[in-house]
Design a protein around this motif. Structure first.
Motif, short mmCIF file in Angstrom:
data_model
loop_
_atom_site.label_atom_id
_atom_site.label_comp_id
_atom_site.label_asym_id
_atom_site.label_seq_id
_atom_site.Cartn_x
_atom_site.Cartn_y
_atom_site.Cartn_z
N GLY A 151 0.86 -1.18 0.00
CA GLY A 151 0.00 0.00 0.00
C GLY A 151 0.89 1.23 0.00
O GLY A 151 2.11 1.12 -0.16
N PRO A 152 0.34 2.42 0.20
CA PRO A 152 1.15 3.64 0.17
C PRO A 152 2.18 3.72 1.30
O PRO A 152 3.19 4.41 1.18
N ASN A 153 1.93 3.00 2.39
CA ASN A 153 2.86 3.07 3.52
C ASN A 153 3.16 1.68 4.08
O ASN A 153 3.35 1.49 5.27
N SER A 154 3.22 0.69 3.18
CA SER A 154 3.53 -0.68 3.60
C SER A 154 4.19 -1.43 2.45
O SER A 154 4.01 -1.07 1.28
N CYS A 155 4.96 -2.47 2.80
CA CYS A 155 5.67 -3.19 1.75
C CYS A 155 6.07 -4.59 2.21
O CYS A 155 6.11 -4.89 3.41
N THR A 156 6.36 -5.42 1.23
CA THR A 156 7.01 -6.71 1.48
C THR A 156 8.50 -6.50 1.22
O THR A 156 8.89 -5.98 0.17
N PHE A 157 9.32 -6.91 2.18
CA PHE A 157 10.77 -6.68 2.13
C PHE A 157 11.47 -8.04 2.18
O PHE A 157 11.30 -8.78 3.15
N ILE A 158 12.21 -8.38 1.13
CA ILE A 158 12.92 -9.65 1.08
C ILE A 158 14.42 -9.40 0.91
O ILE A 158 14.83 -8.62 0.04
N TYR A 159 15.20 -10.06 1.74
CA TYR A 159 16.67 -10.02 1.65
C TYR A 159 17.15 -11.42 1.32
O TYR A 159 16.73 -12.40 1.96
N LEU A 160 17.98 -11.55 0.30
CA LEU A 160 18.52 -12.85 -0.07
C LEU A 160 20.03 -12.73 -0.20
O LEU A 160 20.55 -11.81 -0.84
N SER A 161 20.75 -13.65 0.43
CA SER A 161 22.21 -13.62 0.37
C SER A 161 22.76 -14.99 0.01
O SER A 161 22.44 -15.99 0.65
N GLN A 162 23.59 -15.00 -1.01
CA GLN A 162 24.32 -16.19 -1.39
C GLN A 162 25.79 -15.82 -1.24
O GLN A 162 26.35 -15.08 -2.05
N ALA A 163 26.38 -16.27 -0.13
CA ALA A 163 27.71 -15.77 0.22
C ALA A 163 28.63 -16.90 0.66
O ALA A 163 28.19 -17.93 1.17
N ASP A 164 29.91 -16.67 0.46
CA ASP A 164 30.95 -17.57 0.94
C ASP A 164 31.77 -16.80 1.97
O ASP A 164 32.48 -15.86 1.62
N PRO A 165 31.66 -17.17 3.26
CA PRO A 165 32.36 -16.42 4.30
C PRO A 165 33.88 -16.63 4.29
O PRO A 165 34.60 -16.02 5.07
N LYS A 166 34.36 -17.47 3.38
CA LYS A 166 35.78 -17.78 3.25
C LYS A 166 36.35 -18.33 4.55
O LYS A 166 37.07 -17.67 5.29
N GLY A 167 36.00 -19.53 4.81
CA GLY A 167 36.54 -20.18 5.99
C GLY A 167 35.62 -21.30 6.45
O GLY A 167 34.45 -21.34 6.11
#
Length: 260
Positions: A159-175
């Motif tokens: 809506g005007p003041n709401s949202c769906t927020f998605i974070y996706l991470s494909q990472a190699d922490p090296k270790g």
């Protein structure tokens, strides 16, 4: 062939964000959900894939997009950050930057140099980044250089003041990290970061009103004072060219406190 992301990269990232196949739910509480990818191959994969989703009922998608771009504001709200700065512009919708962060003791802190690109439509906001080699920012001896294979955000207005927020991470922490780090990543760290970024969104308008309110170079490219850089000077940072750090035997300081 350009290193800059094309339409296919954004489309694939969006598909991963919205997919439910091969994702195991690890956390579902207070409107925050966290999944980790379940590998279909038997091969031990050093790359960790995690996805977080939050429905924000009191912050607009546009505000969350500003929060993610505003590196000055990040210094105010990001509890894990050691340092962050933009290095150069690559195009009207791409730049290269540096970010370092605190890891849970006694794990060594990490840093990353990444190419970031963004795409905005009336329906959604997408930001993606991945690790690159920059000639002037080689790995440092006091930090472990991590690898972002592909990390980013997908924000969709509800809506005007709401949202769906998605974070996706494909990472190699090296270790070789101990198992407790992976467990805490999905059940403790990821929800904490989502709560922090949500709170940052709630407080952004007030902060921005007092800190160069008209300055938003991610929306107005003519405001961008970063030097231009030829993307051809960058190359993708592969994990196998960096040192692996074996920290698998490290015990959580929390576990030490619990056992004492």
């Amino acid at each position: 062939m350009s290193i800059l992301p094309d339409e296919a990269v954004f489309a694939d990232f969006k598909k991963q964000c919205l997919s439910t196949d091969n994702w195991a739910n690890k956390y579902d509480k207070d409107g925050i959900q966290v999944w980790v990818e379940t590998s279909t191959s038997q091969k031990k994969n050093p790359v960790h894939k995690i996805k977080c989703k939050m429905t924000m009922k009191d912050v607009s998608a546009a505000t969350m997009y500003d929060v993610l771009h505003d590196s000055q504001y990040r210094k105010k709200w990001d509890p894990a950050m050691l340092d962050t700065f933009d290095i150069a512009r690559l195009s009207t919708n791409a730049d290269v930057g540096y970010y370092s962060w605190l890891c849970p003791k006694p794990i060594k802190n990490r840093d990353v140099v990444s190419l970031r690109s963004w795409k905005v439509t009336e329906e959604e906001y997408i930001i993606v980044n991945f690790s690159v080699k920059h000639p002037k920012y080689p790995p440092r001896s006091d930090l472990v250089r991590a690898i972002s294979v592909l990390t980013g955000y997908f924000i969709k207005p509800i809506g005007p003041n709401s949202c769906t927020f998605i974070y996706l991470s494909q990472a190699d922490p090296k270790g070789s990290l101990p198992k407790w780090v992976g467990n805490q990543a999905s059940k403790v760290f990821a929800p904490r970061v989502m709560r922090s970024v949500h709170e940052a969104g709630q407080n952004y308008q007030q902060w921005k009103g007092q800190n160069s309110p008209a300055q938003k170079p991610w929306l107005c490219p003519e405001q961008n004072v970063l030097p231009m850089m030829d993307p051809g000077e960058l190359s993708i940072q592969r994990g196998d060219s960096l040192e692996n750090v074996d920290e698998s035997s490290k015990i959580s300081t929390q576990e030490c406190e619990d056992s004492s």
